[in-house]
Enzyme design. Structure first.
Site, mmCIF file in Angstrom:
data_model
loop_
_atom_site.group_PDB
_atom_site.id
_atom_site.type_symbol
_atom_site.label_atom_id
_atom_site.label_comp_id
_atom_site.label_asym_id
_atom_site.label_seq_id
_atom_site.Cartn_x
_atom_site.Cartn_y
_atom_site.Cartn_z
ATOM 1 C CB CYS A 32 -0.942 0.007 1.183
ATOM 2 S SG CYS A 32 -0.160 0.537 2.680
ATOM 3 N NE ARG B 165 -0.024 -0.605 6.659
ATOM 4 C CZ ARG B 165 -1.189 -0.020 6.768
ATOM 5 N NH1 ARG B 165 -1.732 0.548 5.734
ATOM 6 N NH2 ARG B 165 -1.829 0.011 7.921
ATOM 7 C CG ASP C 90 5.825 -10.746 9.551
ATOM 8 O OD1 ASP C 90 5.089 -9.760 9.326
ATOM 9 O OD2 ASP C 90 6.913 -10.652 10.153
ATOM 10 C CG LEU C 91 4.189 -9.210 13.291
ATOM 11 C CD1 LEU C 91 4.054 -7.834 13.921
ATOM 12 C CD2 LEU C 91 5.341 -9.965 13.947
ATOM 13 C CE LYS D 147 7.889 -3.268 12.794
ATOM 14 N NZ LYS D 147 8.289 -3.266 11.401
HETATM 15 C C1 EPZ Z 1 -2.948 0.622 12.278
HETATM 16 O O1 EPZ Z 1 -2.468 -0.051 11.131
HETATM 17 C C2 EPZ Z 1 -3.744 1.805 11.784
HETATM 18 N N1 EPZ Z 1 -4.845 1.330 10.936
HETATM 19 C C3 EPZ Z 1 -2.843 2.727 10.983
HETATM 20 O O2 EPZ Z 1 -3.599 3.876 10.615
HETATM 21 C C4 EPZ Z 1 -1.689 3.189 11.875
HETATM 22 O O3 EPZ Z 1 -0.808 3.978 11.107
HETATM 23 C C5 EPZ Z 1 -0.951 1.966 12.408
HETATM 24 O O4 EPZ Z 1 -1.878 1.090 13.096
HETATM 25 C C6 EPZ Z 1 0.159 2.317 13.395
HETATM 26 O O5 EPZ Z 1 -0.373 3.063 14.471
HETATM 27 C C7 EPZ Z 1 -5.984 0.992 11.501
HETATM 28 O O6 EPZ Z 1 -6.151 0.980 12.716
HETATM 29 C C8 EPZ Z 1 -7.104 0.617 10.597
HETATM 30 P P1 EPZ Z 1 0.615 -2.014 12.560
HETATM 31 P P2 EPZ Z 1 -1.839 -1.488 11.254
HETATM 32 O O7 EPZ Z 1 0.350 -3.451 12.336
HETATM 33 O O8 EPZ Z 1 -2.494 -2.225 12.344
HETATM 34 C C9 EPZ Z 1 4.615 -3.843 10.724
HETATM 35 C C10 EPZ Z 1 -4.412 5.542 9.094
HETATM 36 O O9 EPZ Z 1 -3.943 6.466 8.394
HETATM 37 N N2 EPZ Z 1 3.969 -5.159 10.650
HETATM 38 O O10 EPZ Z 1 0.631 -1.486 13.946
HETATM 39 O O11 EPZ Z 1 -1.872 -2.071 9.904
HETATM 40 C C11 EPZ Z 1 4.011 -2.821 9.778
HETATM 41 O O12 EPZ Z 1 4.493 -2.985 8.462
HETATM 42 C C12 EPZ Z 1 -3.711 4.204 9.225
HETATM 43 O O13 EPZ Z 1 -5.502 5.619 9.694
HETATM 44 C C13 EPZ Z 1 4.730 -6.258 10.328
HETATM 45 O O14 EPZ Z 1 5.942 -6.143 10.075
HETATM 46 O O15 EPZ Z 1 -0.340 -1.133 11.653
HETATM 47 C C14 EPZ Z 1 4.457 -1.534 10.412
HETATM 48 O O16 EPZ Z 1 5.782 -1.260 10.053
HETATM 49 C C15 EPZ Z 1 -2.694 3.902 8.232
HETATM 50 N N3 EPZ Z 1 4.115 -7.480 10.250
HETATM 51 C C16 EPZ Z 1 4.392 -1.863 11.906
HETATM 52 O O17 EPZ Z 1 4.395 -3.297 11.981
HETATM 53 C C17 EPZ Z 1 2.796 -7.644 10.494
HETATM 54 O O18 EPZ Z 1 2.304 -8.779 10.422
HETATM 55 C C18 EPZ Z 1 3.173 -1.356 12.641
HETATM 56 O O19 EPZ Z 1 2.016 -1.663 11.885
HETATM 57 C C19 EPZ Z 1 2.032 -6.519 10.870
HETATM 58 C C20 EPZ Z 1 2.645 -5.285 10.940
#
Ligand code: EPZ
Length: 432
Positions: A129, A134, A137-138, A174
Site C-alpha cells: 500500500c 506492510r 507475518d505477525l 514487533k
Molecule cells: C494501524 O495499522 C492503523 N490502521 C494505521 O492507521 C496506523 O498507522 C498503524 O496502526 C500504526 O499506528 C488501523 O487501525 C485501521 P501495525 P496497522 O500493524 O495495524 C509492521 C491511518 O492512516 N507489521 O501497527 O496495519 C508494519 O508494516 C492508518 O488511519 C509487520 O511487520 O499497523 C508496520 O511497520 C494507516 N508485520 C508496523 O508493523 C505484520 O504482520 C506497525 O504496523 C504486521 C505489521
C-alpha cells in the site's frame, strides 16, 4: 473527481465536533462476526472506510441497520456519527476475496473472528500500500501459536483450527495494532488462557477489549504490553461506544497551531493523545483541557520548531506525522521529523514543497527548514494523512490551494470542509 479548494490566510475560531475514531470503529465492526447476536456500536463515524467495511462484512453474512440516520445534513451543529447495529446471525462465507481486501487493509483482520467462530478462513493477502509493504507475518505467527494450521495459497492465507484454537503465550517480535486486535479476538474464543506480550497499547485496542468483554470475553491488561485472555465458549451481543478520534483531534489542533486562532475541539479526550498535545504546546500553541473537550489557541507569536520521532502509543503517532510536518513548514527554524513505524511515509514531502516548503530527506528523517510564507498551488496526495497535511498547509498558505484526489480524505475525515469552514476557513468541495 472531487477536489477541495482552499483560500489560505484565515485564523480559525469556533467549535469543531470530534467524530468517533475510524481506527476504533473498524475493529469493533469486525468483532460483530464473533457472535450470532446483535452488536450495537454508537458514535460510528460516517466515512468511506466504514461504508466499505460494511460491504465487506455483508459478504460474510453481517446485516446492519442504522439508528437515527442523519445523512445529507449540513451546517455546524452535531456530527454525522451514528449508532449502527451489526448482526452476524449466520456466517455465510468464510472467504474474504482479493477485490475487497486489497481496497482496505483492515479487512484482513476478519481472519481472527472467522477462524475462531467457524474454524476456517480464507483471506486474501492485502498486498502493498502507499505507506509501505506492510506484511502480515505477525498475524500468521500469532495464529499459529494458537494452534491454527496456516498455508499461503494463490495469494490467500488459508487458516484452519481443528477442534478450536488453543490458548498460548505469544510474544510479538514487533508492536502491531492490527495483529494485537486479531489475536485478542481469536484468543477470546480459544480453549484456555492466552498471554500476549509486547502487545500494542493504543486506545483503539482498549476500546476493542472493552467491547469484547461486554460481549462476554475475559480480557485483562488491554492498554498495557501484557494482555491476558481467558477463552470462553461463545460471545453474546452488546452495546459499546466508539472512542473519539485522537488523530482527527490532533489534526485540527495542528491546524489551529498553524493558522492561529481559538477553537474548541468538542468531545476530544486529552489522554488519548497526550504526547502529541505536549508537542503542539511546545510549538507555541496553548492547549487547555475543558469539560467539553480541548481548547486550542495560538496568538501571532510564530511557531517554534520541535523535533519528533514517531512511536507506538503512548509515543507520537505515525498518523499525525504528515500533519506535524505541515505545521513545521512555517516554524521559525529547523526541525527533524523521524518516522519509525512505516518505511515509506513521506509522500507528502514533494507536495508540501509545491507550496514552498523546504524539506530534505535523510533516510527515515525529514529535516524541515521553516519558511515565512507558503504559497497556494494545486497538490494531491496518495494517502489519507498525507492529504490532510496538505489541507493544513493550504489553510496557512497565501492564495489558493486545490487538493486533488480527496477520496483519501473521505476515507478518514468526517465533514472536513464543513468543520473547517464553520470556524472561518475559506474551504469548499468542488464536485466533478
Ligand atoms: C494501524 O495499522 C492503523 N490502521 C494505521 O492507521 C496506523 O498507522 C498503524 O496502526 C500504526 O499506528 C488501523 O487501525 C485501521 P501495525 P496497522 O500493524 O495495524 C509492521 C491511518 O492512516 N507489521 O501497527 O496495519 C508494519 O508494516 C492508518 O488511519 C509487520 O511487520 O499497523 C508496520 O511497520 C494507516 N508485520 C508496523 O508493523 C505484520 O504482520 C506497525 O504496523 C504486521 C505489521
Amino acid at each position: 473527481m472531487d477536489r477541495i479548494r482552499i483560500v489560505g490566510g484565515r485564523e480559525l475560531a469556533g467549535t469543531i465536533p470530534i467524530s468517533g475514531a475510524k481506527n476504533a470503529a473498524l475493529p469493533l465492526m469486525i468483532a460483530s462476526l464473533m457472535t450470532s447476536e446483535t452488536l450495537t456500536l454508537e458514535n460510528v463515524p460516517h466515512l468511506a472506510d466504514v461504508e466499505q467495511l460494511t460491504r465487506i462484512l455483508g459478504n460474510h453474512g453481517v446485516d446492519y441497520s442504522v439508528n437515527g440516520k442523519r445523512d445529507h445534513q449540513n451546517g455546524n451543529g452535531g456530527g454525522y456519527s451514528r449508532t449502527i447495529n451489526f448482526t452476524a446471525r449466520d456466517i455465510v462465507d468464510t472467504v474474504a476475496p482479493y477485490e475487497l481486501v486489497s481496497k482496505m487493509r483492515a479487512s484482513f483482520w476478519v481472519i481472527g473472528p472467522l477462524l475462531a467462530r467457524m474454524g476456517v478462513a480464507r483471506v486474501s493477502l492485502p498486498g502493498g500500500c502507499a505507506i509501505g509493504t506492510r506484511p502480515v507475518d505477525l498475524f500468521i505467527d500469532g495464529l499459529q501459536a494458537l494452534g491454527a494450521d496456516i498455508d499461503v495459497d494463490n495469494g490467500y492465507v488459508v487458516a484452519k483450527a481443528h477442534n478450536r484454537l488453543k490458548g498460548n503465550r505469544y510474544v510479538f517480535p514487533k508492536v502491531s495494532v492490527g495483529a494485537t486486535h486479531v489475536l485478542m479476538m481469536a484468543a477470546s474464543l480459544a480453549r484456555g488462557e492466552t498471554v500476549l506480550e509486547n502487545a500494542a497499547c493504543e486506545p483503539e485496542v482498549v476500546n476493542l477489549a472493552e467491547c469484547l468483554n461486554a460481549m462476554g470475553a475475559k480480557i485483562h491488561g488491554a492498554g498495557t504490553p501484557t494482555i491476558t485472555i481467558d477463552g470462553v465458549d461463545q460471545l453474546s451481543g452488546a452495546s459499546i461506544r466508539v472512542i473519539p478520534d485522537r488523530i482527527e483531534t490532533g489534526t485540527y489542533a495542528m491546524a489551529v497551531a498553524m493558522t492561529g486562532g481559538d477553537v474548541l475541539l468538542q468531545g476530544a479526550q486529552p489522554d488519548l493523545l497526550q504526547t502529541a498535545l505536549d508537542v503542539i504546546s511546545q510549538t507555541g500553541a496553548e492547549i487547555t483541557p475543558t469539560n467539553e473537550g480541548i481548547r486550542v489557541k495560538r496568538n501571532g507569536a510564530g511557531i517554534s520548531p520541535v523535533d519528533v520521532t514517531t512511536e507506538p502509543f503512548p509515543g507520537f503517532p505515525t498518523d499525525l506525522q504528515a500533519q506535524f510536518m505541515g505545521l513545521m513548514t512555517k516554524a521559525k527554524g529547523k526541525s527533524h521529523i523521524t518516522e519509525t513505524i512505516f518505511e515509506n511515509r513521506f509522500m507528502h514531502v514533494q507536495e508540501l514543497a509545491r507550496l514552498g516548503a523546504r524539506i530534505h530527506l535523510s533516510g527515515q528523517t525529514a529535516i524541515v527548514e521553516g519558511v515565512s510564507k507558503l504559497k497556494g498551488a494545486p497538490v494531491m496526495a496518495t494517502d489519507l494523512r498525507a492529504s490532510v497535511s496538505l489541507v493544513i498547509a493550504g489553510l496557512a498558505a497565501e492564495g489558493e490551494t486545490t487538493v486533488n484526489r480527496i477520496y483519501h480524505l473521505d476515507r478518514g475525515f468526517e465533514r472536513l470542509e464543513d468543520k473547517l469552514s464553520g470556524c472561518g476557513a475559506v474551504i469548499e468541495r468542488i464536485s466533478g
